[in-house]
Scaffold this motif. Sequence first.
Motif, short mmCIF file in Angstrom:
data_model
loop_
_atom_site.label_atom_id
_atom_site.label_comp_id
_atom_site.label_asym_id
_atom_site.label_seq_id
_atom_site.Cartn_x
_atom_site.Cartn_y
_atom_site.Cartn_z
N LEU A 4 3.83 7.54 -17.73
CA LEU A 4 5.11 6.83 -17.64
C LEU A 4 5.24 5.33 -17.69
N ILE A 5 4.25 4.87 -17.26
CA ILE A 5 3.90 3.46 -17.07
C ILE A 5 2.57 3.14 -17.28
N ALA A 6 2.31 1.63 -17.96
CA ALA A 6 1.19 1.61 -18.12
C ALA A 6 0.68 -0.11 -17.73
N PHE A 7 -0.42 -0.06 -16.91
CA PHE A 7 -0.94 -1.49 -16.40
C PHE A 7 -2.40 -1.29 -16.29
N ALA A 26 14.55 -2.14 -10.81
CA ALA A 26 13.74 -1.00 -11.49
C ALA A 26 13.66 -1.17 -13.12
N GLU A 27 14.81 -1.39 -13.58
CA GLU A 27 15.01 -1.30 -15.20
C GLU A 27 14.12 -2.54 -15.82
N GLN A 28 14.13 -3.36 -15.19
CA GLN A 28 13.34 -4.64 -15.65
C GLN A 28 11.89 -4.37 -15.51
N PHE A 29 11.54 -3.69 -14.33
CA PHE A 29 10.06 -3.27 -14.21
C PHE A 29 9.71 -2.36 -15.40
N LEU A 30 10.55 -1.27 -15.63
CA LEU A 30 10.10 -0.27 -16.63
C LEU A 30 10.37 -0.90 -18.05
N THR A 31 11.19 -1.92 -18.33
CA THR A 31 11.01 -2.58 -19.61
C THR A 31 9.72 -3.16 -19.70
N LEU A 32 9.02 -3.95 -18.69
CA LEU A 32 7.74 -4.39 -18.58
C LEU A 32 6.60 -3.39 -19.01
N TYR A 33 6.69 -2.38 -17.99
CA TYR A 33 5.49 -1.61 -17.90
C TYR A 33 5.87 -0.17 -18.53
N GLY A 34 7.10 0.24 -18.89
CA GLY A 34 7.14 1.41 -19.31
C GLY A 34 6.78 1.78 -20.57
N THR A 35 6.30 3.13 -20.77
CA THR A 35 5.93 3.84 -21.95
C THR A 35 7.14 4.49 -22.64
N ALA A 48 -1.24 -6.22 -9.24
CA ALA A 48 -0.67 -7.14 -10.14
C ALA A 48 0.85 -6.46 -10.61
N ALA A 49 0.74 -5.06 -10.81
CA ALA A 49 2.09 -4.56 -11.02
C ALA A 49 3.10 -4.50 -9.73
N PHE A 50 2.38 -4.20 -8.70
CA PHE A 50 3.40 -4.17 -7.46
C PHE A 50 3.91 -5.54 -7.30
N ARG A 51 3.10 -6.78 -7.47
CA ARG A 51 3.63 -8.17 -7.20
C ARG A 51 4.64 -8.30 -8.25
N THR A 52 4.52 -7.92 -9.44
CA THR A 52 5.46 -8.15 -10.38
C THR A 52 6.86 -7.33 -9.95
N GLU A 61 0.73 -1.12 -0.26
CA GLU A 61 0.08 -0.02 -0.13
C GLU A 61 0.94 1.39 0.09
N ARG A 62 2.08 1.09 0.52
CA ARG A 62 2.82 2.33 0.51
C ARG A 62 3.53 2.60 -0.93
N LEU A 63 3.67 1.65 -1.50
CA LEU A 63 4.48 1.83 -3.13
C LEU A 63 3.31 2.03 -3.94
N LYS A 64 2.21 1.48 -3.85
CA LYS A 64 1.26 1.56 -4.84
C LYS A 64 0.73 2.84 -5.34
N PRO A 65 0.77 4.08 -4.47
CA PRO A 65 0.82 5.51 -4.90
C PRO A 65 1.71 5.85 -5.85
N VAL A 66 2.99 5.33 -5.73
CA VAL A 66 4.02 5.82 -6.69
C VAL A 66 3.53 5.21 -8.17
N LEU A 67 3.09 3.89 -8.30
CA LEU A 67 3.19 3.12 -9.41
C LEU A 67 1.60 3.94 -10.07
N ASP A 68 0.73 4.41 -9.42
CA ASP A 68 -0.49 5.00 -9.63
C ASP A 68 -0.15 6.50 -10.31
N ALA A 69 0.83 7.08 -9.67
CA ALA A 69 1.32 8.40 -10.15
C ALA A 69 1.95 8.12 -11.52
N GLY A 70 2.66 7.33 -11.41
CA GLY A 70 3.68 6.99 -12.70
C GLY A 70 2.56 6.73 -13.90
#
Length: 221
Positions: free
Chosen positions: A154-157, A200-209, A162-166, A140-149
């Motif tokens: 910057l990222i799409a999911f 971080a780079e692997q995550f952005l490769t998967l979800y980054g725009t 599910a994105a956090f678990r990845t 719950e602490r990191l999800k706001p960062v992902l939602d903001a992205g």
Amino acid sequence: MSEPAAETQSETLTARQQAVLDAVLSLMVEKGDHLTMTAVARRASCSKETLYKWFGDREGLLTATVQWQASKVRAGNFDRQKLDAGALRESLKRFATNWLEVISSPTSIALNRIGISQAAARNGNLGSIVLANGRFAIGERLKPVLDAGREAGLIAFDDTEAAFRTLFGLVGRDVQVRLLLGDTLTLSKAEIARDAERAAEQFLTLYGTAQSAPGRDKSNA
């Protein structure tokens, strides 16, 4: 600037209370689940009455201890209105670094081993306390960062959980399992920094725009 409210938990504790919780963690490393309020009071040089006043019963003390340990995992400050690729990448790296530092520490290993043991034996509530105030609270602490992205393009999911678990899997890999099972794996600061950057780079490769690609910060678009 904003930072998820859960990350300020440590700020609600006095230095003396933090020292008490550190004493609990050190006792867990030494004695496992043979933890009593008397032992904590003795180690922390305070009275049992003070412990009960601050934390309630033994379960309240354990809950506060888990929250204190988990509060060390942070995603960092970020401006939700002006989040760019560089800030997002740094937030992901900071989360990954903090989490690897915490889960590889002797205190977290002891805490999680006790929680797993109690959960398996259905003896005590530490397992559920660790799950609720550790893994789920960190999510719950990191999800706001992902939602903001995602809001910044910057990222799409489709699903934040599910994105956090990845991301969680990319950061932790098999490290925590190996440590909990007694592997003498030692992570240096340099190795943690390298692993955090790679996750971080692997995550952005998967979800980054396209906007999150290197050199394409929103501020320079």
